[in-house]
Design an enzyme around this catalytic site. Structure first.
Site, mmCIF file in Angstrom:
data_model
loop_
_atom_site.group_PDB
_atom_site.id
_atom_site.type_symbol
_atom_site.label_atom_id
_atom_site.label_comp_id
_atom_site.label_asym_id
_atom_site.label_seq_id
_atom_site.Cartn_x
_atom_site.Cartn_y
_atom_site.Cartn_z
ATOM 1 C CB CYS A 47 -0.972 -0.035 1.179
ATOM 2 S SG CYS A 47 -2.360 1.108 1.001
ATOM 3 C CG HIS B 217 -3.630 -3.734 3.425
ATOM 4 N ND1 HIS B 217 -2.592 -3.269 4.205
ATOM 5 C CD2 HIS B 217 -4.225 -2.634 2.898
ATOM 6 C CE1 HIS B 217 -2.569 -1.949 4.166
ATOM 7 N NE2 HIS B 217 -3.550 -1.539 3.381
ATOM 8 C CD GLU C 202 -1.339 -6.353 5.695
ATOM 9 O OE1 GLU C 202 -1.446 -5.144 5.942
ATOM 10 O OE2 GLU C 202 -0.988 -6.773 4.573
#
Length: 509
Positions: free
Chosen positions: A79, A167, A169
């Site tokens: 990001c 993202h 994660e």
């Protein structure tokens, strides 16, 4: 030397999640502020730049020494990190014309690139950004796109440098683990040998070497962290570890006696200290939660110091500090404000001339539990819910009295024992009861009552950073409420807290 992935934090709410996902791959990683420059680099296998609430277009944008890392280590920008790597080298980042937040799908994937190998067409990802990469430098190539975000991911030719605007994660990125594994294992070449057993072996050997024949004192709390720290230290230095378990009068019902016995059965050199009255005296007349915390912290240090002075030649204080405590004590832009007054990471009053040892300060809570299991510790201890350092003092709103503590202990015991009996305890992250400064009208028998109310709180969470209220069965809540009102004198009303964190916190104070 332990190989590691270095994560530079630009202030994203998801940075800890990146670390957790990397560690789930049995690869060690550390989080440092974005401006961090390591003195030693031989053990760094790769670097990840996190997301950020800032914009690379801002005058005060967070800008690290990118040249120190780029091209020298495998590098993944997430990001903000991706936007930084693009804008720094001739690309352009502009405000998004459309909302780029939430679920999206990768409708273009060039899976010949190592980073996205094995990912599926239309793989779901999670976007969370107000800017977008509009153009990339000539030596950057797009490796994935969504319908609205053309540069969802890129690779810099001739380097192991990648950027993604989503993202991986976050749970909502369905194949995020695949991408992170590709980066950490295939691109960075990590051997995935960081396991609980390897941590124990390395830590015990390191503690033995560091502490030698010195005496160490440790304050046990009955919780998972201090207990696992004690067992590790006991393996390293044996009887040179002196454990002190203080009864501050704010523990759960019968907890002092039960936990003290369990510690002795584990072979720990432990002394129990009944200091209830000292804490009650210090808390008399205090209603403000921060004043209560400070009073408890001050008296605990006084009691602990008194006991430590009875041991000759103590050199070290051991603490059960874990990694989130360390991370929260250092902000992206420098030392942060204190999170809570009892989160005194590595800190001691000047009059306690002891060096500090923290065996668990690189571990998350779930990793501490895995280490405890590898050490053969009993599941009853490892599976215990987190319990606040100030204990029931911050679950009694208003002034603390021994009578209020005794009442809340009975309510809490009915609730916690009920969760265990119903098979619900292990599906709850944390639970407890709150004594409210509220009295309400009730009817018991044929008489009108005007008595106290309590709130029950049960939340689900992974690490306490965010939490949702548990949807416990109505039948269970009804049974527990009935039992509390019938058995605990002075309580005539029970309510259930259905607020999540954020905006509420887990504890009420």
């Amino acid at each position: 030397m332990q190989e590691m992935i270095l994560i530079l934090d630009f202030g994203s709410q998801y940075t800890q999640l990146i670390a957790r996902r990397v560690r789930e791959l049995n690869v060690y990683c550390e989080i440092h502020p974005y401006s961090y420059i390591p003195k030693e680099t031989a053990n760094i296998k790769g670097v990840i730049f996190s997301g950020s609430p800032f914009s690379v277009r801002d005058a005060n944008a967070l800008k690290p020494d990118v040249d120190f890392y780029k091209g020298k280590f495998p590098l993944l920008g997430v990001c903000y990190g991706a936007q930084l790597l693009a804008s720094n080298y001739g690309g352009e980042v502009l405000p998004s014309k459309i909302r780029e937040y939430g679920r999206a799908n990768l409708n273009y994937l060039n899976t010949s690139h190592s980073l996205i190998k094995g990912m599926s067409q239309n793989s779901q990802v999670w976007m969370s950004h107000g800017d977008t990469i509009s153009t990339i430098p000539d030596n950057y190539e797009i490796i994935c796109s969504t319908q609205d975000v053309k540069v969802a991911g890129y690779h810099i030719t001739g380097e192991k440098t990648y950027g993604i605007q989503f993202h991986p994660e976050v749970y909502h990125s369905s194949e995020g683990t695949t991408l992170l594994r590709n980066f950490v294992v295939d691109i960075c070449g990590c051997s995935q040998n960081w396991t609980p057993d390897s941590f124990i072996e390395t830590t015990v050997n390191g503690l033995s070497e560091k502490l030698g024949n010195d005496k160490v004192v440790l304050g046990l709390s009955g919780g998972v962290d201090s207990s696992v720290a004690a067992v590790l230290l006991n393996q390293a230095i044996g009887k040179n570890l002196y454990c002190i378990f203080v009864d501050n009068g704010l523990l759960r019902k019968n907890e002092f006696e039960n936990v003290l016995n369990s510690y002795k059965n584990m072979g720990l050199n432990v002394k129990g200290v009944n200091a209830k009255q000292r804490f009650y005296d210090a808390l008399a007349g205090l209603s403000d939660p921060e004043l209560k915390r400070k009073a408890i912290g001050r008296v605990f240090i006084e009691v602990f110091d008194d006991e430590a002075h009875q041991i000759e030649d103590v050199k070290w204080l051991a603490q059960g500090t874990i990694y989130p405590d360390v991370i929260e004590s250092v902000s992206v832009k420098g030392p942060s404000a204190t999170i809570k007054s009892h989160h005194n990471v590595g800190g001691l009053p000047d009059f306690m001339k002891l060096k500090v040892v923290e065996p668990l300060n690189t571990l998350f809570k779930d990793e501490v539990r895995r280490v405890g299991r590898a050490l053969g510790m009993h599941e009853d201890l490892l599976g215990r819910h987190p319990f606040p350092g100030p204990g029931l003092a911050i679950r009694i709103l208003g002034e603390i009295t021994p009578q209020k503590v005794a009442t809340l202990q009975e309510v809490d015991a009915i609730f916690i024992d009920g969760l265990k009996s119903a098979g619900l305890y292990d599906s709850v992250w944390q639970a407890g009861a709150i004594f409210l400064p509220v009295q309400s009208v009730g009817v018991m028998g044929d008489e009108r009552t005007y008595e106290n109310a309590v709130a029950l709180r049960a939340v689900s969470s992974t690490d306490g950073m965010t939490a949702d209220w548990c949807h416990l069965p109505y039948e269970f809540l009804g049974k527990i409420s009935n039992e509390i009102i019938n058995k605990v004198k002075g309580i005539n009303r029970v309510v259930y807290d259905i607020s999540s964190k954020p905006p509420a916190t887990i504890e009420w104070e």
